[in-house]
Design an enzyme around this catalytic site. Structure first.
Site, PDB file in Angstrom:
ATOM      1  N   ASP A   1       4.884   6.128  -7.176  1.00  0.00           N
ATOM      2  CA  ASP A   1       4.959   4.976  -6.718  1.00  0.00           C
ATOM      3  C   ASP A   1       3.400   4.003  -7.293  1.00  0.00           C
ATOM      4  O   ASP A   1       4.145   3.294  -6.856  1.00  0.00           O
ATOM      5  CB  ASP A   1       5.577   4.983  -5.825  1.00  0.00           C
ATOM      6  CG  ASP A   1       4.839   5.415  -4.152  1.00  0.00           C
ATOM      7  OD1 ASP A   1       4.161   6.560  -4.539  1.00  0.00           O
ATOM      8  OD2 ASP A   1       4.966   5.346  -3.515  1.00  0.00           O
ATOM      9  N   HIS A   2       2.453   3.853  -6.799  1.00  0.00           N
ATOM     10  CA  HIS A   2       1.660   3.295  -6.554  1.00  0.00           C
ATOM     11  C   HIS A   2       0.418   3.001  -8.530  1.00  0.00           C
ATOM     12  O   HIS A   2       0.209   2.050  -8.530  1.00  0.00           O
ATOM     13  CB  HIS A   2       0.626   3.490  -5.824  1.00  0.00           C
ATOM     14  CG  HIS A   2       1.547   3.647  -4.459  1.00  0.00           C
ATOM     15  ND1 HIS A   2       0.963   2.915  -3.189  1.00  0.00           N
ATOM     16  CD2 HIS A   2       2.273   4.939  -3.739  1.00  0.00           C
ATOM     17  CE1 HIS A   2       1.715   3.024  -2.280  1.00  0.00           C
ATOM     18  NE2 HIS A   2       2.417   3.852  -2.481  1.00  0.00           N
TER      19      HIS A   2
HETATM   20 ZN   LIG Z   1       3.995   5.723  -1.731  1.00  0.00          ZN
HETATM   21 ZN   LIG Z   2       0.923   7.739  -0.705  1.00  0.00          ZN
END
Ligand SMILES: [Zn+2]
Ligand SMILES: [Zn+2]
Length: 298
Positions: A67-68
């Site tokens: 998610d990053h």
């Molecule tokens: Zn995250």
């Molecule tokens: Zn994380």
């Protein structure tokens, strides 16, 4: 003194929701954009919120959780389509360089500019005219670093005082460089003929448990953007998954004597975020909860 624009591009933890994209924060400084994290969809968020993706010069990745980082894949390809020629620098915790390279290279796309993937540990990562970015250790389920953007202090000469001590012409730049100079047999120090305005400091700390390194680096900072995945009710889960509750984020801000706290990386379980904000504000008043597209001027 012009303001520094900080644009929060994505605020959701782990998975996106209909109104929250995945983690990314843009800092606009001197015509360039610095991205802190680059979750899936970051390039579209930039278009929606009026940021020119061609201006991205540095991308600072906190850790290799999907998610990053996934936004890097699309962003680097679009930049090539736009005809970019200048290099792009991507910083990632040391040892994870190949993870970033794999999402850049997986489809053998032809990318016609240089991408430097740099492994980082604690310490200065970028030193440019006007600012420094320093990495600091976070406490998460995988190796993770937060990033501190620190503008250089500004020094203004007290002309009257300087001239009274015999400083003139080129001597000003010499004293600025060497911090002192002998004039008429007497040492004149920079600090006695100038005033120092501290540069602005912006801290990005996600994903993480509350950590002493964040408190240290965020001391007296202008803005702290901190992991706030859960409410008090999920404090145990926050501990297990190595995230923070909003109250814990607020405690970090309070201990650091930060001027302002922004909560981000919000779990998709919270449709209504009022409770997160309430719990944080009970500890640290100057707190706001980030929404996608939020503009903060520091
Ligand atoms: Zn995250
Ligand atoms: Zn994380």
């Amino acid at each position: 003194m012009s303001k520094i624009d900080v644009i929060i591009l994505g605020t959701s933890g782990a998975a996106p929701s209909s109104d929250r994209g995945l983690s990314s924060v843009a800092i606009r400084y001197n015509g360039s954009i610095l991205l802190m994290d680059c979750g899936e969809g970051t390039q579209r968020q930039m278009l929606i919120y009026g940021l020119n993706i061609s201006k991205v010069k540095h991308i600072f990745i906190t850790h290799i959780h999907c998610d990053h980082v996934l936004g890097v894949a699309g962003l680097v390809r679009t930049l090539s389509l736009y005809g970019r020629t200048s290099p792009l620098n991507i910083y990632v915790p040391k040892g994870f360089e190949s993870s970033i390279r794999s999402i850049i290279e997986f489809d053998k796309a032809i990318i016609r500019y240089q991408i430097n993937v740099v492994g980082v540990g604690s310490g200065d990562v970028v030193r440019e005219d006007g600012f420094t970015v320093r990495a600091f250790k976070l406490n998460h389920s995988v190796p993770a670093y937060g990033y501190a953007f620190r503008e250089d202090d500004r020094i203004h000469f007290d002309e009257k005082r300087a001239r009274a001590l015999g400083v003139k012409g080129k001597m000003f730049s010499e004293i600025m460089e060497r911090k002192s100079k002998i004039i008429n047999g007497k040492r004149v120090r920079l600090d006695e003929i100038s005033e120092r305005t501290p540069g602005r400091v912006i801290i990005y700390a996600a994903d993480t448990r509350p950590s002493p390194s964040t408190i240290r680096v965020a001391a007296n900072s202008d803005l702290l953007i901190h992991d706030s995945t859960f409410c008090d009710g999920e404090a145990k889960l926050a501990k297990e998954r190595k995230h923070s509750t909003s109250r814990e984020a607020a405690t970090v801000a309070k201990r650091a004597k930060a001027k302002r706290l922004i909560l981000t990386h919000i779990s998709t379980r919270y449709r209504d975020t009022a409770q997160l904000l309430k719990e944080a504000r009970s500890v640290f008043k100057n707190t706001d909860l980030a929404d996608d597209g939020m503009l903060i001027q520091v």
